[in-house]
Design an enzyme around this catalytic site. Structure first.
Site, PDB file in Angstrom:
ATOM      1  N   GLN A 152       0.827  -1.197   0.000  1.00  0.00           N
ATOM      2  CA  GLN A 152       0.000   0.000   0.000  1.00  0.00           C
ATOM      3  C   GLN A 152       0.872   1.262   0.000  1.00  0.00           C
ATOM      4  O   GLN A 152       2.028   1.234   0.468  1.00  0.00           O
ATOM      5  CB  GLN A 152      -0.906   0.066   1.254  1.00  0.00           C
ATOM      6  CG  GLN A 152      -2.160  -0.795   1.184  1.00  0.00           C
ATOM      7  CD  GLN A 152      -1.919  -2.230   1.650  1.00  0.00           C
ATOM      8  OE1 GLN A 152      -1.066  -2.497   2.519  1.00  0.00           O
ATOM      9  NE2 GLN A 152      -2.656  -3.149   1.081  1.00  0.00           N
ATOM     10  N   CYS A 171      -6.353   0.763   7.235  1.00  0.00           N
ATOM     11  CA  CYS A 171      -5.167  -0.111   7.142  1.00  0.00           C
ATOM     12  C   CYS A 171      -4.518  -0.177   8.518  1.00  0.00           C
ATOM     13  O   CYS A 171      -4.038   0.848   9.007  1.00  0.00           O
ATOM     14  CB  CYS A 171      -4.200   0.445   6.099  1.00  0.00           C
ATOM     15  SG  CYS A 171      -2.711  -0.565   5.894  1.00  0.00           S
ATOM     16  N   GLY A 172      -4.533  -1.343   9.116  1.00  0.00           N
ATOM     17  CA  GLY A 172      -4.044  -1.466  10.491  1.00  0.00           C
ATOM     18  C   GLY A 172      -2.532  -1.356  10.585  1.00  0.00           C
ATOM     19  O   GLY A 172      -1.992  -0.554  11.363  1.00  0.00           O
ATOM     20  N   HIS A 194     -13.904  -7.598   5.393  1.00  0.00           N
ATOM     21  CA  HIS A 194     -13.128  -8.840   5.521  1.00  0.00           C
ATOM     22  C   HIS A 194     -14.059 -10.045   5.491  1.00  0.00           C
ATOM     23  O   HIS A 194     -15.162  -9.997   6.038  1.00  0.00           O
ATOM     24  CB  HIS A 194     -12.338  -8.847   6.835  1.00  0.00           C
ATOM     25  CG  HIS A 194     -11.208  -7.866   6.842  1.00  0.00           C
ATOM     26  ND1 HIS A 194      -9.934  -8.195   6.460  1.00  0.00           N
ATOM     27  CD2 HIS A 194     -11.179  -6.536   7.141  1.00  0.00           C
ATOM     28  CE1 HIS A 194      -9.164  -7.113   6.527  1.00  0.00           C
ATOM     29  NE2 HIS A 194      -9.882  -6.106   6.943  1.00  0.00           N
ATOM     30  N   GLU A 211      -5.206  -9.954   0.297  1.00  0.00           N
ATOM     31  CA  GLU A 211      -5.764  -8.616   0.466  1.00  0.00           C
ATOM     32  C   GLU A 211      -6.437  -8.095  -0.805  1.00  0.00           C
ATOM     33  O   GLU A 211      -5.915  -8.266  -1.923  1.00  0.00           O
ATOM     34  CB  GLU A 211      -4.675  -7.615   0.883  1.00  0.00           C
ATOM     35  CG  GLU A 211      -4.225  -7.757   2.315  1.00  0.00           C
ATOM     36  CD  GLU A 211      -3.532  -6.509   2.820  1.00  0.00           C
ATOM     37  OE1 GLU A 211      -3.903  -5.391   2.378  1.00  0.00           O
ATOM     38  OE2 GLU A 211      -2.607  -6.637   3.643  1.00  0.00           O
ATOM     39  N   CYS A 270      -1.682  -8.560   7.569  1.00  0.00           N
ATOM     40  CA  CYS A 270      -2.769  -7.602   7.338  1.00  0.00           C
ATOM     41  C   CYS A 270      -3.318  -7.237   8.711  1.00  0.00           C
ATOM     42  O   CYS A 270      -3.863  -8.102   9.404  1.00  0.00           O
ATOM     43  CB  CYS A 270      -3.864  -8.225   6.464  1.00  0.00           C
ATOM     44  SG  CYS A 270      -5.284  -7.136   6.192  1.00  0.00           S
ATOM     45  N   GLY A 292      -7.010  -7.343   8.914  1.00  0.00           N
ATOM     46  CA  GLY A 292      -7.342  -8.764   8.760  1.00  0.00           C
ATOM     47  C   GLY A 292      -7.138  -9.532  10.053  1.00  0.00           C
ATOM     48  O   GLY A 292      -7.931 -10.416  10.405  1.00  0.00           O
TER      49      GLY A 292
HETATM   50  N1  LIG Z   1      -6.147  -4.257   1.318  1.00  0.00           N
HETATM   51  C1  LIG Z   1      -6.952  -3.555   2.322  1.00  0.00           C
HETATM   52  C2  LIG Z   1      -6.234  -2.248   2.749  1.00  0.00           C
HETATM   53  C3  LIG Z   1      -4.931  -2.518   3.509  1.00  0.00           C
HETATM   54  C4  LIG Z   1      -5.179  -3.278   4.790  1.00  0.00           C
HETATM   55  C5  LIG Z   1      -3.982  -3.980   5.409  1.00  0.00           C
HETATM   56  N2  LIG Z   1      -2.704  -3.782   4.786  1.00  0.00           N
HETATM   57  C6  LIG Z   1      -3.924  -3.730   6.914  1.00  0.00           C
HETATM   58  O1  LIG Z   1      -2.838  -3.744   7.509  1.00  0.00           O
HETATM   59  O2  LIG Z   1      -5.033  -3.582   7.518  1.00  0.00           O
HETATM   60  C7  LIG Z   1      -8.318  -3.216   1.723  1.00  0.00           C
HETATM   61  O3  LIG Z   1      -8.421  -3.126   0.500  1.00  0.00           O
HETATM   62  O4  LIG Z   1      -9.253  -3.044   2.515  1.00  0.00           O
END
Ligand SMILES: N[C@H](CCC[C@H](N)C(=O)O)C(=O)O
Length: 276
Positions: free
Chosen positions: A46, A75-76, A161, A210, A219, A222
């Site tokens: 990201q 994004c966590g 999710h 993701e 994630c 996640g």
């Molecule tokens: N791919 C995720 C965004 C990044 C989340 C992930 N990198 C985290 O650490 O939460 C989405 O489209 O919702």
């Protein structure tokens, strides 16, 4: 245009961070895709854009873009890297920081040991149809795929999710099922697909395919969604240690509308400039 960036990672989930606090930075979908490309650009899961905000009581705003250029709600792991960035860059002398994101405001705390704790807010549950309505309970739903039907729990941490239980994350068919779940028609906004193996009531292994980036080493949202669905379904108890391929995240949640707390690492890897 020469663009200054900072490469960061949180449990192996990696980011290109852009400081847009001194002047706005506008990047097109194509430019973000180029920056995120691991062969022709810098490479990242990201891109995070750090901005100022006039919102009272809020210190910064930060925006999140997946490798495919799509802007997302939350994004966590990125939130933890955001804190490390603004502190290490001297953009704040605070250690508890309020940040505005597309899905609401977060409170983030840089711990003395360098780990970062994020109050991710309360989870939201929903049938597999999106948008997520505020259902009270995580429920297991049958999701028909091309040649298979899987059982998932749909949990929103601001971003969507779908979490499924597997016997062994190392043999789970992430590459086959991940894309099918990510783009399943029952998720018109697409979805992040989590594959959770319960080790004991306080520990899981987790892999996440993701939305917009493919499988990542970790994630953060996640990990929150997996822990919350496990607690709701009675297979897990808070706190939950989440073993990802890139490191360990600790998730705490006391149920219903209480906030999900996530703690984990965040590190700067290198700085650079890229012509875009
Ligand atoms: N791919 C995720 C965004 C990044 C989340 C992930 N990198 C985290 O650490 O939460 C989405 O489209 O919702």
């Amino acid at each position: 245009m020469k663009l200054r960036f900072t490469k960061m990672q949180g449990a192996g989930n990696d980011f290109v961070v852009i400081d847009a606090t001194q002047a706005p930075v506008h990047l097109s979908h194509t430019q973000i895709q180029h920056i995120a490309n691991r062969y022709f650009g810098v490479g990242c899961d990201q891109l995070l854009m750090v901005e100022t905000t006039d919102t009272p009581g809020i210190d910064f705003r930060y925006r999140i873009f997946n490798a495919d250029g799509s802007e997302v709600e939350q994004c966590g792991n990125g939130a933890r890297c955001f804190v490390r960035f603004v502190v290490d860059k001297g953009l704040t002398d605070k250690r508890e920081i309020r940040v505005e994101t597309a899905s609401g405001n977060l409170t983030l705390t840089l711990q003395d040991d360098g780990q970062v704790t994020v109050n991710m807010g309360a989870p939201r549950f929903a049938p597999a149809q999106i948008p997520f309505e505020a259902e009270a309970e995580a429920t297991a739903y049958e999701l028909p795929l091309e040649d298979d039907t899987v059982t998932i729990s749909a949990v929103s941490m601001g971003n969507p999710h779908a979490v499924m239980l597997v016997d062994n994350v190392h043999t789970a068919e992430v590459a086959l099922l991940g894309p099918q779940i990510e783009s399943h028609p029952r998720f018109p906004q697409r979805v992040n697909a989590g594959f959770m193996q319960v080790l004991n009531e306080h520990e899981i292994n987790l892999r996440v395919y993701e939305r917009g980036s493919g499988e990542t080493l970790a994630c953060g949202t996640g990990a929150c969604a997996a822990a919350v669905s496990g607690i709701q379904l009675g297979t897990l108890q808070s706190p939950v240690k989440v073993h990802t391929r890139g490191g360990i995240l600790t998730i705490s949640w006391n149920g219903s509308n209480s906030p999900v707390m996530m703690t984990g690492p965040a590190d700067i890897v290198f700085e650079g400039d890229i012509e875009i």
